[in-house]
Design a protein around this motif. Structure first.
Motif, PDB file in Angstrom:
ATOM      1  N   PHE A 147      19.248 -14.012  -0.303  1.00  0.00           N
ATOM      2  CA  PHE A 147      20.425 -13.606  -1.085  1.00  0.00           C
ATOM      3  C   PHE A 147      21.721 -14.267  -0.657  1.00  0.00           C
ATOM      4  N   ALA A 148      21.756 -14.814   0.550  1.00  0.00           N
ATOM      5  CA  ALA A 148      23.033 -15.356   0.992  1.00  0.00           C
ATOM      6  C   ALA A 148      22.963 -16.831   1.366  1.00  0.00           C
ATOM      7  N   TRP A 149      22.171 -17.152   2.381  1.00  0.00           N
ATOM      8  CA  TRP A 149      22.276 -18.519   2.919  1.00  0.00           C
ATOM      9  C   TRP A 149      21.886 -19.563   1.885  1.00  0.00           C
TER      10      TRP A 149
ATOM     11  N   PRO B 157      21.822 -19.370  -1.539  1.00  0.00           N
ATOM     12  CA  PRO B 157      22.855 -19.572  -2.569  1.00  0.00           C
ATOM     13  C   PRO B 157      24.119 -20.209  -2.013  1.00  0.00           C
ATOM     14  N   ILE B 158      24.530 -19.794  -0.804  1.00  0.00           N
ATOM     15  CA  ILE B 158      25.780 -20.333  -0.249  1.00  0.00           C
ATOM     16  C   ILE B 158      25.632 -21.832  -0.025  1.00  0.00           C
ATOM     17  N   LEU B 159      24.555 -22.201   0.664  1.00  0.00           N
ATOM     18  CA  LEU B 159      24.393 -23.621   0.991  1.00  0.00           C
ATOM     19  C   LEU B 159      24.188 -24.454  -0.270  1.00  0.00           C
TER      20      LEU B 159
END
Lengths: 380, 166
Positions: free
Chosen positions: B30-32, B34-36
Motif C-alpha cells: 500500500f505504500a512503498w 505506489p510511492i516509489l
C-alpha cells in the motif's frame, strides 16, 4: 573504504557500553546484598538504579508514573495490558491481576507470579524457588502477552501504515506531488533510495530490498523517537526486537545471496592461486568468512541495542542525579546536562536508524554482487 | 551475554516478528510500491519533459536558422531579379532607341529618294515642257524666219556645224 574504520569505531563503542553494563550489573548485585541498614541517600540511589533498570525492561502494564503514598502503598498511574499465556490451553487475562508484580494472579486454578520481569507458574503463595545461580526454577509458560513494548510496536506500525499510505495516496490526488506530512517524508524515502540503497546494492538489484530498508529505517527511527518521549518506552533498546530485525537482515542477505556471494565466502581467492596452494589458506579463511556471515547481523543487533540502552541509561541517570544532588548548583547542572543529552539522543535516534539501514543495505549489496572477482581479500 | 539472554523475551520477539513482517508486507503493497512508482514516474516524466523541451528548443533554433536562410535567399533572389530587370529594361530601351533611329533613318532615306524622284520627274517634266515650248517657239520663229531659202540653208549649215563639233 570507511567501512573498516566505522566497524572499529562501533566495536569500540559497543565494547565500552558492554563494560559499563556489566560493571553496572555487578555493582547492582553488590548493592542488593547490602542494601539493608544503609543511609537514606544510599537507599535513594538504589531506588533510582532499580527504577532505571526496571524502565529499560519491557513491562506487563503501561504505567506512566507511580508514587508511594503516606500509608506506604504504591500508587500507579497507567493502564493494564492483556496477558496471553499458553499453559495447557490459552490463558488470557488482564495484567491488573498481578498488581504490578506485587501479587499472585489466579487463572483457572493456576497461579502465576512475576519475577524479574518474567511470568512463572507458582503455588498459591507465589513462592519462586531459585537455584544457586539465582535463576528461578519454576515453570515459565509460553508468554505471548501484549506488553508495553508490543503495544508500542503496534502503535508505530499503525502510525507508519497510515502515514505512508496517505503519502502514497496523495500522489494520485495531488498530481504526482506529495502533500501534507508526506512532503517531509518523501525526501527521506528518496534519500534512502538514492544514497543508501542504490550506492550499496546497485542500480540492478536495489528494488527488491527497498521495502525492507524503508520499513526498517522508519520503524527504528520512530521507535527510537518514541523512546525519548516521557512515556518511558524502550523498544529498540530491547534485545528481542533488535534480534528480530537483525535476523530478518540475516535471512534476506543469505536467502537472496547470489552465486558470487557464496563463492566469495567459500572461494575468496578464486583463480588467483593453484588449488593446492589455497588449501592451507582456506583452513583459516573459510571459517572466518563463515563466521562473518553471522557476525555482520550480530553487530547490527548489538549496536542498536547497546546504543539505545546506553542513551536511556545516561539520560535517566542524569535525571536521577537531580534528586540525589538536591542542591541549587547540582540539580540545575544535571538538568542542563540531561537536556543536552536528550538533544543528542534525538540525533542518535536518527543516526542509529540510518546506520542499521545503511549496513543492511551494505550486506544486501554483498549478497547481490555480480562481478568478476579481483584478487581482493576482505579484511574482517 | 548472560544478561542479554536473560533479557530476551520470546513473546516480544514473536510479536515483533509478526508485526514487523505484517507491516513490511502491508507497506510494500500500500505504500512503498505506489510511492516509489509515483516518484519514478514523476522523475521519468520530468526527464522526458526536459528532453522534449530541449528538443523543441533545438527545433526552434533550426526553424529560426531556416527562416533566416530562406529570407536571405529570397532577398538575394529579389536583388538578382531587380538587377536583371534593370538591365533588361535598359537593353530594351536601347534596342527601342536603335530601332526607332533605324526606322527614322529609313523613312528619311525613303523620303529623300522620293523627293529626288519627284524632283527628277518634275525636272524631266519641266524639261519636256521647256523643250515643247522651245520647239513651239522655235517653230514659230522658224515659220517666220525661214520664209526665205537662204536663211533656211544658213541655219542648216549652222546646225550641221554644231553637230560636227559635238
Amino acid at each position: 573504504m570507511s567501512r573498516s574504520t566505522r566497524f572499529t569505531l562501533l566495536n569500540k563503542k559497543t565494547l565500552i557500553l558492554i563494560v559499563i553494563l556489566i560493571s553496572g550489573l555487578v555493582f547492582a548485585k553488590e548493592k542488593e546484598e547490602s542494601s539493608k541498614n544503609l543511609p537514606a541517600k544510599e537507599i535513594q540511589k538504589k531506588e533510582i538504579k532499580d527504577y532505571i533498570m526496571h524502565h529499560l525492561q519491557d513491562s506487563y502494564d503501561f504505567s506512566l508514573f507511580s508514587y508511594t503514598d503516606e500509608d506506604g502503598a504504591h500508587v500507579y498511574f497507567g493502564f493494564p495490558l492483556p496477558i496471553i499465556l499458553w499453559d495447557n490451553g490459552l490463558k488470557v487475562f488482564s495484567s491488573s491481576r498481578f498488581h504490578h508484580g506485587e501479587t499472585v494472579a489466579e487463572v483457572d486454578g493456576n497461579f502465576y507470579a512475576i519475577s524479574h520481569n518474567k511470568i512463572y507458574k507458582t503455588d498459591q503463595a507465589g513462592t519462586i524457588i531459585y537455584d544457586q545461580e539465582h535463576h528461578a526454577t519454576n515453570i515459565a509458560p509460553l508468554d505471548l502477552s501484549i506488553t508495553k513494548g508490543v503495544l508500542s510496536i503496534m502503535f508505530t506500525a499503525f502510525l507508519m501504515f497510515f502515514l505512508f499510505k496517505s503519502l502514497a495516496d496523495s500522489y494520485a490526488k495531488n498530481g504526482r506531488i506529495a502533500s501534507g506530512a508526506g512532503r517531509f517524508f518523501e525526501p527521506i524515502v528518496l534519500y534512502i533510495r538514492d544514497d543508501i540503497a542504490i550506492p550499496n546494492i546497485g542500480e540492478k538489484h536495489y528494488k527488491k530490498y527497498m521495502s525492507f530498508l524503508l520499513t526498517v529505517f522508519f520503524f527504528v527511527w520512530f521507535l527510537n523517537i518514541l523512546g525519548l518521549t516521557p512515556l518511558g518506552i524502550n523498544v529498540t533498546g530491547n534485545i528481542a526486537v533488535t534480534f528480530c530485525l537483525a535476523l530478518l537482515t540475516f535471512l534476506l542477505t543469505n536467502l537472496t545471496g547470489t552465486k558470487d556471494y557464496w563463492l566469495h565466502i567459500f572461494d575468496p581467492l578464486g583463480t588467483t592461486m593453484k588449488w593446492y596452494a589455497k588449501i592451507p589458506l582456506y583452513i583459516i579463511l573459510i571459517p572466518i568468512e563463515v563466521l562473518g556471515i553471522f557476525i555482520k547481523p550480530f553487530s547490527l543487533l548489538i549496536r542498536l541495542y547497546a546504543n539505545m540502552q546506553a542513551g536511556h541509561i545516561v539520560l535517566m541517570s542524569l535525571i536521577g542525579l537531580m534528586f540525589i544532588f538536591k542542591s541549587w548548583l547540582g540539580s540545575p547542572l544535571s538538568f542542563g546536562l540531561a537536556f543536552a543529552i536528550s538533544l543528542i539522543e534525538v540525533l542518535v535516534a536518527l543516526l542509529q536508524a540510518y546506520i542499521f539501514t545503511m549496513l543492511s543495505a551494505l550486506y544486501f549489496g554483498f549478497a547481490s554482487e555480480e562481478h568478476e572477482h579481483h584478487n581482493e581479500i576482505e579484511a574482517h | 551475554m548472560e544478561k542479554l539472554l536473560n533479557e530476551f523475551s520470546l513473546g516480544l520477539f514473536f510479536w515483533q516478528l509478526l508485526l514487523f513482517v505484517a507491516l513490511l508486507l502491508l507497506l510494500k503493497k500500500f505504500a512503498w510500491k505506489p510511492i516509489l512508482d509515483a516518484v519514478n514516474e514523476r522523475e521519468t516524466s520530468i526527464k522526458d519533459s526536459l528532453s522534449a523541451a530541449e528538443k523543441a528548443r533545438d527545433e526552434m533554433q533550426a526553424v529560426q536558422a531556416d527562416n533566416k536562410r530562406i529570407l536571405k535567399e529570397a532577398r538575394a533572389e529579389r536583388d538578382a531579379l531587380l538587377s536583371e530587370a534593370k538591365t533588361a529594361s535598359i537593353q530594351m530601351i536601347n534596342q527601342a532607341k536603335e530601332d526607332a533611329k533605324a526606322e527614322a533613318d529609313k523613312i528619311i532615306a525613303q523620303a529623300q529618294e522620293m523627293i529626288q524622284n519627284e524632283k527628277k520627274a518634275a525636272v524631266n517634266d519641266l524639261k519636256s515642257q521647256v523643250a515643247q515650248l522651245s520647239i513651239d517657239i522655235a517653230e514659230k520663229v522658224l515659220q517666220t524666219e525661214l520664209k526665205d531659202k537662204a536663211t533656211q540653208q544658213k541655219l542648216v549649215k549652222l546646225l550641221v556645224d554644231e553637230i560636227s563639233v559635238k
